[in-house]
Write a protein that holds these residues in place. Structure first.
Motif, short mmCIF file in Angstrom:
data_model
loop_
_atom_site.label_atom_id
_atom_site.label_comp_id
_atom_site.label_asym_id
_atom_site.label_seq_id
_atom_site.Cartn_x
_atom_site.Cartn_y
_atom_site.Cartn_z
N LYS A 29 0.81 -1.22 0.00
CA LYS A 29 0.00 0.00 0.00
C LYS A 29 0.85 1.27 0.00
O LYS A 29 0.35 2.35 -0.35
CB LYS A 29 -0.92 0.00 1.21
N ALA A 30 2.11 1.15 0.40
CA ALA A 30 2.98 2.32 0.44
C ALA A 30 3.30 2.78 -0.98
O ALA A 30 3.43 1.99 -1.91
CB ALA A 30 4.27 1.99 1.21
N GLU A 31 3.44 4.09 -1.14
CA GLU A 31 3.67 4.66 -2.48
C GLU A 31 5.03 4.28 -3.03
O GLU A 31 5.17 4.00 -4.23
CB GLU A 31 3.52 6.18 -2.41
N GLU A 32 6.05 4.24 -2.18
CA GLU A 32 7.41 3.96 -2.66
C GLU A 32 7.61 2.49 -3.03
O GLU A 32 8.58 2.16 -3.72
CB GLU A 32 8.45 4.39 -1.62
N THR A 33 6.74 1.62 -2.56
CA THR A 33 6.86 0.20 -2.89
C THR A 33 5.62 -0.31 -3.63
O THR A 33 5.29 -1.49 -3.56
CB THR A 33 7.08 -0.64 -1.62
N ALA A 34 4.97 0.57 -4.36
CA ALA A 34 3.77 0.17 -5.11
C ALA A 34 4.11 -0.77 -6.27
O ALA A 34 3.22 -1.45 -6.79
CB ALA A 34 3.04 1.41 -5.64
#
Length: 381
Positions: A63-68
């Motif tokens: 869900k994190a943007e940097e690990t999408a």
């Protein structure tokens, strides 16, 4: 019904190669990130993170943007790598293995797919997020539909797929032949009936080629494309050595299983033996541990028996005729005369005869044979 893995080589299309590269990278990233998370949680807060908490951490990462980017590949291999990590931690806490280590992109890459992430139809395999079947070189047909796929890429750049299938093991006809084998370096093993196999010494065979490839690699600039190519050449030589060794071990183990009802071997501690700096390379090249492992599972499938004797049993020092045990017998002594009955023994054949006698005693008495206790001479005839 039992399960067996069938391994095949395949040649991915450029699109499949990119998909696999992303999948391998995501699996490696998730494994390393969760391993760091679990290690920090224990070292900082003395908190043990189990599989459920690790799975929740993976959901947060997605869900994190940097690990999408983790959502670009199938979720099944990411889930499976956490299960493998949990197994590694269980083995560590139970004293069977060392602490789990981080995965490197320069070593073997793999991803495991369950039935929800692949399709097997008319001898064709389709991975998740790929509409083109894998171009597999089918060396033999699968006995049933696979339940699990493990797609891997070795250091030499070759792609393999391992299919876990259920199959019915067929027992071989019962034979009265029983044999004892003495593992060694001059000969991979010597049998109790005097047969010697020789030792192909695969590492020594390709030593010159490997040395040249490693010398070229050492002169390349770190991080350059030429260094990556040189590293792959070294990996190809290592893969050639490994393939030759495995092929030889499979042929020898299959021959022993087909010809003998009972096979008696020693329980060697190979990990301790390779600490000898003079013999470590030769012992590792021989592959004793893998050879005995193959004997055991092939014997189980074929209805044969493999009897292991105690590692401290003095098979080489004991006279197979009268049972006398000599005090000291250096490795350099390949033949010796029994001081009690004056019979001359070949070291390896004598050891194989004693191993057979001890192995048959193990099967007959239901307990291990160790130390310096007597073994019935009639068992070795």
């Amino acid at each position: 019904m039992t399960k067996r893995a069938y391994k095949y080589r395949f040649y991915p299309t450029p699109e499949q190669e990119q998909l696999l590269a992303r999948t391998f990278g995501c699996v490696r990233f998730v494994y390393n990130s969760v391993l760091r998370y679990r290690t920090d949680a224990f070292s900082e807060r003395k908190e043990k993170v189990g599989y459920t908490a690790a799975n929740a951490h993976l959901s947060k990462m997605k869900k994190a943007e940097e690990t999408a980017f983790l959502s670009e590949v199938s979720s099944v291999p990411l889930q499976q790598c956490l299960r493998h990590q949990q197994t590694a931690f269980n083995n560590f806490f139970e004293g069977r293995a060392k602490y789990p280590v981080f995965k490197s992109k320069r070593h073997r890459q793999s991803a495991e797919f369950t039935r929800a992430a692949f399709k097997y139809q008319e001898s064709q395999l389709f991975m998740a997020k790929s509409k083109v079947p894998l171009a597999i070189r089918w060396s033999r047909a699968l006995p049933s539909g696979p339940s699990t796929l493990t797609v891997s890429k070795d250091a030499a750049g070759r792609y393999f797929v391992s299919c876990l299938c259920e199959f019915i093991a067929e027992s071989l006809p019962i034979t009265p032949r029983m044999i004892g084998i003495d593992l060694g370096l001059k000969d991979l093993f010597v049998t109790s009936d005097g047969h010697r196999t020789g030792n192909p010494r695969h590492t020594a065979k390709y030593a010159t080629q490997l040395t040249k490839a490693q010398r070229v690699l050492s002169k390349k600039k770190l991080g350059s494309g030429n260094r990556a190519k040189a590293r792959k050449r070294v990996a190809r030589v290592h893969a050639k050595i490994s393939d030759c060794r495995m092929d030889s071990l499979h042929k020898l183990s299959r021959r022993l299983i087909n010809d003998n009802q009972v096979i008696c071997v020693e329980s060697l501690k190979v990990k301790n033996m390779v600490r000898n700096p003079r013999l470590a390379k030769s012992i590792s090249d021989a592959g004793w541990g893998e050879f005995v492992r193959q004997l055991e599972y092939k014997a189980e499938w074929a209805g044969r028996q493999v009897a292991r004797i105690d590692q401290w049993y003095p098979s080489s020092k004991r006279c197979s005729g009268c049972g006398h045990v000599v005090g000291v017998l250096p490795l350099s002594v390949r033949a010796w005369d029994c001081p009690a009955c004056a019979v001359r023994h070949d070291r390896d054949i004598n050891a194989a005869i004693n191993i057979k006698a001890a192995g048959l005693a193990v099967l007959a008495l239901g307990e291990n044979v160790s130390g310096m206790g007597p073994v019935p001479v009639s068992c070795s005839r």
